[in-house]
Motif scaffolding. Sequence first.
Motif, PDB file in Angstrom:
ATOM      1  N   VAL A 198      -6.476   4.965  25.516  1.00 32.46           N
ATOM      2  CA  VAL A 198      -7.239   3.931  24.823  1.00 32.46           C
ATOM      3  C   VAL A 198      -8.696   4.021  25.251  1.00 32.46           C
ATOM      4  CG1 VAL A 198      -5.289   2.322  24.537  1.00 32.46           C
ATOM      5  CG2 VAL A 198      -6.710   2.169  26.606  1.00 32.46           C
ATOM      6  N   SER A 199      -9.593   3.475  24.424  1.00 33.85           N
ATOM      7  CA  SER A 199     -11.018   3.488  24.788  1.00 33.85           C
ATOM      8  C   SER A 199     -11.265   2.401  25.837  1.00 33.85           C
ATOM      9  CB  SER A 199     -11.864   3.215  23.550  1.00 33.85           C
ATOM     10  OG  SER A 199     -11.616   1.891  23.116  1.00 33.85           O
ATOM     11  N   ALA A 200     -12.478   2.410  26.403  1.00 34.57           N
ATOM     12  CA  ALA A 200     -12.811   1.420  27.440  1.00 34.57           C
ATOM     13  C   ALA A 200     -12.712  -0.009  26.886  1.00 34.57           C
ATOM     14  CB  ALA A 200     -14.216   1.697  27.975  1.00 34.57           C
ATOM     15  N   VAL A 201     -13.240  -0.230  25.684  1.00 32.65           N
ATOM     16  CA  VAL A 201     -13.181  -1.606  25.150  1.00 32.65           C
ATOM     17  C   VAL A 201     -11.748  -2.012  24.817  1.00 32.65           C
ATOM     18  CG1 VAL A 201     -15.561  -1.908  24.335  1.00 32.65           C
ATOM     19  CG2 VAL A 201     -13.915  -0.761  22.862  1.00 32.65           C
ATOM     20  N   ILE A 254      -3.620   1.381  34.547  1.00 29.19           N
ATOM     21  CA  ILE A 254      -4.472   0.773  35.580  1.00 29.19           C
ATOM     22  C   ILE A 254      -5.152  -0.480  35.033  1.00 29.19           C
ATOM     23  CG2 ILE A 254      -6.507   1.154  37.054  1.00 29.19           C
ATOM     24  CD1 ILE A 254      -5.546   4.116  37.300  1.00 29.19           C
ATOM     25  N   TRP A 255      -5.606  -0.425  33.781  1.00 26.92           N
ATOM     26  CA  TRP A 255      -6.174  -1.646  33.172  1.00 26.92           C
ATOM     27  C   TRP A 255      -5.161  -2.787  33.240  1.00 26.92           C
ATOM     28  CZ3 TRP A 255     -10.742  -3.428  32.257  1.00 26.92           C
ATOM     29  CH2 TRP A 255     -11.798  -2.590  31.871  1.00 26.92           C
ATOM     30  N   LEU A 256      -3.921  -2.507  32.792  1.00 25.18           N
ATOM     31  CA  LEU A 256      -2.910  -3.567  32.719  1.00 25.18           C
ATOM     32  C   LEU A 256      -2.483  -4.026  34.111  1.00 25.18           C
ATOM     33  CD1 LEU A 256      -0.805  -2.145  29.744  1.00 25.18           C
ATOM     34  CD2 LEU A 256      -1.951  -4.377  29.785  1.00 25.18           C
ATOM     35  N   ALA A 257      -2.332  -3.080  35.033  1.00 23.30           N
ATOM     36  CA  ALA A 257      -1.867  -3.449  36.384  1.00 23.30           C
ATOM     37  C   ALA A 257      -2.915  -4.313  37.089  1.00 23.30           C
ATOM     38  CB  ALA A 257      -1.559  -2.185  37.188  1.00 23.30           C
ATOM     39  N   ARG A 258      -4.199  -4.036  36.829  1.00 24.71           N
ATOM     40  CA  ARG A 258      -5.268  -4.832  37.457  1.00 24.71           C
ATOM     41  C   ARG A 258      -5.279  -6.280  36.938  1.00 24.71           C
ATOM     42  NH1 ARG A 258      -9.866  -2.589  39.708  1.00 24.71           N
ATOM     43  NH2 ARG A 258     -11.181  -3.995  38.505  1.00 24.71           N
ATOM     44  N   ALA A 259      -4.611  -6.500  35.784  1.00 28.68           N
ATOM     45  CA  ALA A 259      -4.620  -7.839  35.192  1.00 28.68           C
ATOM     46  C   ALA A 259      -3.491  -8.717  35.729  1.00 28.68           C
ATOM     47  CB  ALA A 259      -4.458  -7.718  33.680  1.00 28.68           C
ATOM     48  N   LEU A 260      -2.556  -8.116  36.448  1.00 26.61           N
ATOM     49  CA  LEU A 260      -1.354  -8.874  36.831  1.00 26.61           C
ATOM     50  C   LEU A 260      -1.650  -9.932  37.879  1.00 26.61           C
ATOM     51  CD1 LEU A 260       1.345  -6.061  37.066  1.00 26.61           C
ATOM     52  CD2 LEU A 260       0.688  -7.493  35.144  1.00 26.61           C
ATOM     53  N   PHE A 300      -9.555  -5.003  26.431  1.00 24.60           N
ATOM     54  CA  PHE A 300      -8.816  -5.914  25.548  1.00 24.60           C
ATOM     55  C   PHE A 300      -7.381  -6.115  26.065  1.00 24.60           C
ATOM     56  CE2 PHE A 300      -5.922  -6.474  21.932  1.00 24.60           C
ATOM     57  CZ  PHE A 300      -6.435  -7.613  21.340  1.00 24.60           C
ATOM     58  N   LEU A 301      -6.735  -4.993  26.442  1.00 23.60           N
ATOM     59  CA  LEU A 301      -5.370  -5.093  26.971  1.00 23.60           C
ATOM     60  C   LEU A 301      -5.357  -5.921  28.255  1.00 23.60           C
ATOM     61  CD1 LEU A 301      -4.154  -1.390  26.469  1.00 23.60           C
ATOM     62  CD2 LEU A 301      -3.426  -3.411  25.152  1.00 23.60           C
ATOM     63  N   TYR A 302      -6.358  -5.681  29.092  1.00 19.12           N
ATOM     64  CA  TYR A 302      -6.498  -6.411  30.359  1.00 19.12           C
ATOM     65  C   TYR A 302      -6.628  -7.919  30.091  1.00 19.12           C
ATOM     66  CZ  TYR A 302      -9.276  -8.143  34.358  1.00 19.12           C
ATOM     67  OH  TYR A 302      -9.775  -8.878  35.398  1.00 19.12           O
ATOM     68  N   LEU A 303      -7.486  -8.271  29.127  1.00 20.69           N
ATOM     69  CA  LEU A 303      -7.711  -9.688  28.836  1.00 20.69           C
ATOM     70  C   LEU A 303      -6.466 -10.339  28.232  1.00 20.69           C
ATOM     71  CD1 LEU A 303     -11.363  -9.522  27.461  1.00 20.69           C
ATOM     72  CD2 LEU A 303     -10.612 -10.525  29.625  1.00 20.69           C
ATOM     73  N   LEU A 304      -5.764  -9.565  27.407  1.00 23.92           N
ATOM     74  CA  LEU A 304      -4.527 -10.080  26.814  1.00 23.92           C
ATOM     75  C   LEU A 304      -3.504 -10.361  27.914  1.00 23.92           C
ATOM     76  CD1 LEU A 304      -3.664 -10.612  23.926  1.00 23.92           C
ATOM     77  CD2 LEU A 304      -2.755  -8.283  23.838  1.00 23.92           C
ATOM     78  N   ALA A 305      -3.372  -9.427  28.841  1.00 29.40           N
ATOM     79  CA  ALA A 305      -2.409  -9.603  29.947  1.00 29.40           C
ATOM     80  C   ALA A 305      -2.810 -10.813  30.792  1.00 29.40           C
ATOM     81  CB  ALA A 305      -2.342  -8.332  30.790  1.00 29.40           C
ATOM     82  N   ARG A 306      -4.126 -10.973  31.026  1.00 25.04           N
ATOM     83  CA  ARG A 306      -4.573 -12.142  31.802  1.00 25.04           C
ATOM     84  C   ARG A 306      -4.322 -13.429  31.028  1.00 25.04           C
ATOM     85  NH1 ARG A 306      -9.477 -11.749  35.404  1.00 25.04           N
ATOM     86  NH2 ARG A 306      -8.917 -13.915  35.570  1.00 25.04           N
ATOM     87  N   SER A 307      -4.526 -13.382  29.697  1.00 23.02           N
ATOM     88  CA  SER A 307      -4.362 -14.595  28.878  1.00 23.02           C
ATOM     89  C   SER A 307      -2.935 -15.126  28.941  1.00 23.02           C
ATOM     90  CB  SER A 307      -4.697 -14.334  27.414  1.00 23.02           C
ATOM     91  OG  SER A 307      -5.949 -13.749  27.306  1.00 23.02           O
ATOM     92  N   ILE A 333       2.475  -5.058  21.999  1.00 24.90           N
ATOM     93  CA  ILE A 333       1.322  -4.421  21.343  1.00 24.90           C
ATOM     94  C   ILE A 333       1.698  -2.973  21.061  1.00 24.90           C
ATOM     95  CG2 ILE A 333      -1.156  -3.913  21.527  1.00 24.90           C
ATOM     96  CD1 ILE A 333      -0.801  -5.759  24.139  1.00 24.90           C
ATOM     97  N   VAL A 334       1.382  -2.527  19.867  1.00 25.77           N
ATOM     98  CA  VAL A 334       1.708  -1.154  19.474  1.00 25.77           C
ATOM     99  C   VAL A 334       0.422  -0.468  19.028  1.00 25.77           C
ATOM    100  CG1 VAL A 334       3.104   0.275  17.932  1.00 25.77           C
ATOM    101  CG2 VAL A 334       3.999  -1.907  18.762  1.00 25.77           C
TER     102      VAL A 334
END
Length: 221
Positions: free
Chosen positions: A41-44, A73-79, A48-55, A163-164
Amino acid sequence: MTEEKWGRVDEYLSSLLVPDVEALQNALRTSSQAGLPPIQVSAVQGKFLYLLARSVKARRVLEIGTLGAYSTIWLARALDAGGQLITLESEPLHAKVAQANIRAAGLDSVVDLRLGPALDALPVLVSEKAGPFDLIFIDADKVNTPSYFEWSLKLSRSGTVIIVDNVVRKGAIADPSSEDPAVQAMQRFVSMLGAEPRVSATALQIVGAKGYDGFALALVL
Ligand SMILES: C[S@@+](CC[C@H](N)C(=O)[O-])C[C@H]1O[C@@H](n2cnc3c(N)ncnc32)[C@H](O)[C@@H]1O
């Protein structure tokens, strides 16, 4: 608008909204050095995935398709504290690079990377009672997306977000005569999504550094 312009806008947005995190830059660098395809995925989108997981205050995340662990790593950092992420990858080289990147990010104790075809791993997750997950990100071989979605429902609860990635396929999703198996799979998947009473779903077209594609998002009811 051209792809070049979409890329420039993505760069502009990331420069203002996406901080440089060494663990993420390292994942991109080592993936490229190891010859992995640049299909993360791109940086943005990662943010987005990170923010969704945090939300959704995710504590348990399932990812299908790891590559070099950039989105992992984006998703794991949001946990939230004590959270866990299981990620499934079938290519040994991708898994090796990903595991090193996860370690370098200090996320060894958070991420459980399972090597092997996802269609073998998913029934094991069900038998282990590994679910329900709070968020599931499906981003592996596109032809199996409808099956990944069915397994994801078995690993969900009311409130799970699924999310797909790559549902739009440069617009080919709307071409009923497409003979591309990945497009046909996404057409089957979107039809399933619309007919599935257990979810409320939508899909968005996205342009950016990765060209023209899109996400589907389903909320399990
Ligand atoms: C688009 S990449 C994943 C990108 C990653 N989610 C990211 O954004 O950083 C798809 C990954 O799925 C893996 N894959 C393909 N077929 C698979 C299968 N049957 N089971 C598990 N993983 C698979 C590929 O090897 C590849 O690493």
